[in-house]
Scaffold this active site. Sequence first.
Site, PDB file in Angstrom:
ATOM      1  N   GLU A  83       0.856  -1.190   0.000  1.00 34.22           N
ATOM      2  CA  GLU A  83       0.000   0.000   0.000  1.00 34.22           C
ATOM      3  C   GLU A  83       0.890   1.236   0.000  1.00 34.22           C
ATOM      4  OE1 GLU A  83      -2.907   0.150   3.173  1.00 34.22           O
ATOM      5  OE2 GLU A  83      -3.618   2.125   2.540  1.00 34.22           O
TER       6      GLU A  83
ATOM      7  N   ASN B  28      -6.711   1.848   2.883  1.00 31.50           N
ATOM      8  CA  ASN B  28      -7.383   3.127   3.066  1.00 31.50           C
ATOM      9  C   ASN B  28      -6.911   4.163   2.040  1.00 31.50           C
ATOM     10  OD1 ASN B  28      -8.503   1.872   5.290  1.00 31.50           O
ATOM     11  ND2 ASN B  28      -7.117   2.828   6.760  1.00 31.50           N
TER      12      ASN B  28
ATOM     13  N   ASN C 150     -12.333  -0.631  -0.439  1.00 37.72           N
ATOM     14  CA  ASN C 150     -11.677  -1.120   0.775  1.00 37.72           C
ATOM     15  C   ASN C 150     -12.366  -0.588   2.034  1.00 37.72           C
ATOM     16  OD1 ASN C 150      -9.161  -2.203   2.249  1.00 37.72           O
ATOM     17  ND2 ASN C 150      -9.251  -0.077   2.922  1.00 37.72           N
ATOM     18  N   GLU C 151     -12.670  -1.466   2.948  1.00 36.28           N
ATOM     19  CA  GLU C 151     -13.169  -1.117   4.295  1.00 36.28           C
ATOM     20  C   GLU C 151     -14.148   0.065   4.294  1.00 36.28           C
ATOM     21  OE1 GLU C 151      -9.970  -0.778   7.166  1.00 36.28           O
ATOM     22  OE2 GLU C 151      -9.554  -2.918   7.065  1.00 36.28           O
TER      23      GLU C 151
ATOM     24  N   TYR D  27      -6.447  -8.012  12.257  1.00 39.36           N
ATOM     25  CA  TYR D  27      -5.114  -7.737  12.807  1.00 39.36           C
ATOM     26  C   TYR D  27      -5.149  -8.175  14.268  1.00 39.36           C
ATOM     27  CZ  TYR D  27      -4.342  -5.009   8.601  1.00 39.36           C
ATOM     28  OH  TYR D  27      -4.199  -4.640   7.289  1.00 39.36           O
TER      29      TYR D  27
ATOM     30  N   GLU E  91      -6.597  -8.861   4.095  1.00 40.37           N
ATOM     31  CA  GLU E  91      -5.676  -8.207   5.053  1.00 40.37           C
ATOM     32  C   GLU E  91      -5.674  -9.045   6.318  1.00 40.37           C
ATOM     33  OE1 GLU E  91      -6.014  -3.985   5.813  1.00 40.37           O
ATOM     34  OE2 GLU E  91      -6.670  -3.618   3.750  1.00 40.37           O
TER      35      GLU E  91
END
Length: 501
Positions: free
Chosen positions: A27, A72, A172-173, A244, A292
């Site tokens: 990223e 992000n 994403n997210e 995570y 992720e």
Amino acid sequence: MKKATMILSKDFSIGQTDERLFGSFVEHMGSVVYNGIYEPGHVTADEEGFRGDVLELVKELNLSMVRYPGGNFTSGYNWEDGIGPRENRPVKLDLAWRQIEPNSFGLDEFMKWLGKVGADPIMTVNLGTRGIDEARNMIEYCNFSGGSQWSDLRKSHGVEKPYGIKTWCLGNELDGEWQIARKTAEAYGLLACETAKAMRWVDPSIELVAVGSSARHMPTFPEWDKTVLMHTYEHADYLSLHNYIGKKEADTATYLAMPLDMERQIREVIATCDYVQSRKRSNKTMYLSFDEWNVWRAPDVEYTPWQTGSPYDWVKFHMEDALVFGSAMLTILRNADRIRIACQSLLVNTIPMILTEKGGQAWRNPTFYPFAHVSQFGRGTVLRNVLNTPKYDTSVYTDVPVIDSLSVYNEEKAELTVFALNRSSEDVQLETDIRDFNDFTLHQHIVMKNNNLSAVNTAEAPLTVVPRLCDDSSMDNGLLSSRIAPYSWNVIRLKVKGDQR
Ligand code: AHR
């Protein structure tokens, strides 16, 4: 000594590993790209500015795919800023990480670098600040042969043949309050559906990942996933999930048990997918993209915003992080029947497998090794272990298996690999019945351990936490006996007799 027993049979299989389970993530974040994989002027940099020392380490990981450009970052990114002559590229503010984005590394540079790595891309489109139009232009640039505005622009940049990028993430997210231009599940679901249609009209061969909940602790989990799938079930091939695992204030016994939550998360996401399948009366199975995943620990370096290539979440992982990381990887493989894509996050410098210093060295974090082992020896048929292990309780978890183990049979290579980790401070004798593999013999037992669970690898001492060969396994009459040392990660490799490749 504590004992555990296990039975392995060719007949008890969970499924085949998808090649794309062995992926990572690059990223535009901190020093992942700038001063990480790309540092013109570094003594090892090639003519493109790619660091040679980093590239050599990346190659050892045997990656199948790399996700790009975020994260992000993607939700505020204009991909067109990173193509064409460098002198024309704008310098922008990236609001996701509060950094200066010079755009000297973009899509074409990433594809060149990835070619050197020998992996495939998984590309993310911006469905935060942007939408259908940019996504369709981007796929036209990447995958259309020629004779149109964007495909001809690619050619004018010296890339004659289309990249043919197969796997794409639809944002994403976007459930996250931290995300640039987050959406409600309804708004995102509709946008993802319409973007998927447009992208497929440009290239019908692509596969698409819809954004699932960004974490299990999100208040909208799993409602978000259900709503998004109600909109996208016919158009997406995968639903994403992220995790995570952070130790924070937990003790070691609790930290080592945390991958059990990941297992639960996977079960819950599968249940949600299958619920929507049933609501839709559909024959299609929705697969998962764990795009992720990683362990997390507080960084060693404080982040300085509004710079380029300033280290973000730059952390030297400890020996115990590598154990949790290995267990997380086994958890993903244990669900190989439903997870088809997985990306460790991130590759270099941000909670990374590889650490670098600007103008200095590159070296392996302890988490590098379990990844490299599973990537090298964990491809094939995942076997359903019949495992009997001692268990323990913590203030948070009950019945935590002391031994975490998973085995992969590679028929083509005539190899059987047993991965095992010990979550306790005592030796465990693991007796594995492999009579079904009677033509196999012990090839090697690799172990990674360190009496100090806080041991790290540094630029000065990069080989503090490393795997070594050991003599802790033996074979007799179809019984594999292994001493699984306290707090250790183990790779026990068996091969067909006479075949010691
Ligand atoms: O640390 C990486 C970031 O974590 C990604 O940009 C985002 O998707 C996640 O929240």
